[in-house]
Design an enzyme around this catalytic site. Structure first.
Site, PDB file in Angstrom:
ATOM      1  N   SER A   9       3.964  -4.736   4.721  1.00  0.00           N
ATOM      2  CA  SER A   9       4.989  -4.592   4.820  1.00  0.00           C
ATOM      3  C   SER A   9       5.859  -5.303   5.655  1.00  0.00           C
ATOM      4  CB  SER A   9       5.564  -3.073   5.813  1.00  0.00           C
ATOM      5  OG  SER A   9       6.638  -3.255   6.748  1.00  0.00           O
TER       6      SER A   9
ATOM      7  N   TYR B 134       3.513   2.184  12.147  1.00  0.00           N
ATOM      8  CA  TYR B 134       3.656   2.003  10.976  1.00  0.00           C
ATOM      9  C   TYR B 134       3.356   0.055  11.182  1.00  0.00           C
ATOM     10  CZ  TYR B 134       5.780   0.898   6.551  1.00  0.00           C
ATOM     11  OH  TYR B 134       6.254   0.169   5.575  1.00  0.00           O
TER      12      TYR B 134
ATOM     13  N   LYS C 165       0.030  -0.977   8.750  1.00  0.00           N
ATOM     14  CA  LYS C 165       0.658  -2.290   7.644  1.00  0.00           C
ATOM     15  C   LYS C 165      -0.276  -3.558   7.819  1.00  0.00           C
ATOM     16  CE  LYS C 165       2.892   0.083   4.692  1.00  0.00           C
ATOM     17  NZ  LYS C 165       2.519   0.374   3.467  1.00  0.00           N
TER      18      LYS C 165
END
Length: 330
Positions: free
Chosen positions: A153, A166, A170
């Site tokens: 991401s 997150y 990632k």
């Protein structure tokens, strides 16, 4: 112009019951690949498990004349990861393509992020990608062919509000993908990473939560969907990049591609020429501050392809003798 043909390949797509994973599975099947549709079936808020999403994608592929089988295993455990790959081997006889798409989001301000929310996201994104790839890697090596697509991401590279767990997961995937690319290249196992910006049910749910956490949807607290400009891509508009990276024709490895808002671009890591103290054993903190402009100067830079490669760049950039540009302390 003919499209990619994958009649002889088997693909495993994790998190394929909805959103981007579903689009990847359908696109690969449309081009002839046999597909293992893996999805635990958790809700957009990361609750529960449901076999229906994977079953529905499999049914859609079969109605179109394709070959597919559902997998409901959790990729976050060794046994689950191995079972996903074994299902591909038992059903279709090989595992040629792996798309590590399984993921979840549990937004929270960094200061109060719970251990449960941290580990749940790390386990699904990072540990899951690691374990499923490891389970498939040996089989790919034996066949001297493999295409591994990792899903990261832009949050990993550039940050984002309310998504420290997150972003951490990632970012770990970026390092994992590079390692797999380096170790797999001589065996025909090619690994690349995509950073998709697309509107999905899970991203929309996270967007609403993040805006609430940030108290603002502008400036440094903005989420992807809140930035003015063209809309994010649909999931179907992201799929062609993943199909290309999965194909026999793709030979590049270790790269990262950003896709969204009507654009596909490569994301790369570079290091500046830097500053070389004339005597590395005796420089001080004040010298670092005084030479910050040289350290950050991007006029000349290199793009390392591995850790040893950066050491070679350091040697290549080093001044030939004391007193050359960049060689003296303040």
């Amino acid at each position: 112009m003919t499209d990619i043909v994958m009649n002889h390949r088997t693909a495993v797509v994790t998190g394929a019951g909805n959103g981007l994973g579903r689009a990847y599975a359908l696109a690969l099947a449309e081009r002839g690949a046999s597909v293992v549709v893996n999805d635990l079936g958790a809700s957009t808020t990361d609750k529960g498990a449901d076999r229906a999403p994977a079953d529905e994608v499999v049914a859609e592929i079969r109605r179109s004349g394709g070959r597919a089988v559902a997998s409901y295993e959790s990729v976050a455990t060794v046994d689950g990861a191995r079972a996903v790959v074994q299902q591909a081997l038992d059903t279709f006889g090989s595992v040629d393509i792996l798309v590590n798409n399984a993921g979840n989001r549990r937004p929270s301000p960094f200061a109060v992020m719970s251990e449960e929310d941290l580990r749940a996201v790390l386990d699904t994104h990072l540990i899951g990608s690691y374990l499923v790839t490891q389970a498939a890697f040996g089989h790919m090596k034996e066949r001297t062919f493999g295409r591994v697509i990792f899903v990261s991401s832009n949050t990993a590279a550039f940050g984002g509000t309310g998504l420290s767990n997150y972003a951490t997961a990632k970012a770990g995937i970026l390092g994992l993908a590079r390692a797999v690319a380096l170790e797999g290249h001589e065996f025909g196992v090619i690994a690349n990473t995509v950073m998709p910006m697309a509107r999905t049910p899970r991203s929309q749910a996270a967007h609403g939560a993040i805006v609430g956490l940030a108290g603002s949807a502008t400036g440094r607290n903005a989420t992807t969907d809140s930035v003015p400009g063209p809309p994010p891509l649909t999931t179907d508009e992201v799929a062609p990049l993943v199909v290309a990276l999965s194909s026999d024709e793709w030979t590049g490895t270790g790269s990262v591609y950003s896709i969204g808002y009507g654009r596909i671009a490569e994301v790369f890591t570079a290091v500046t020429r830097g500053w070389y103290p004339s005597d590395p054993s005796s420089y001080g903190a004040r010298d670092v501050i005084d030479n910050l402009s040289a350290i950050r100067d991007r006029t000349e830079f290199g793009e390392p392809t591995s850790s040893p490669d950066e050491r070679q760049l350091i040697a290549a950039f080093a001044p030939r003798s004391a007193g050359t540009a960049g060689g003296a302390t303040s």
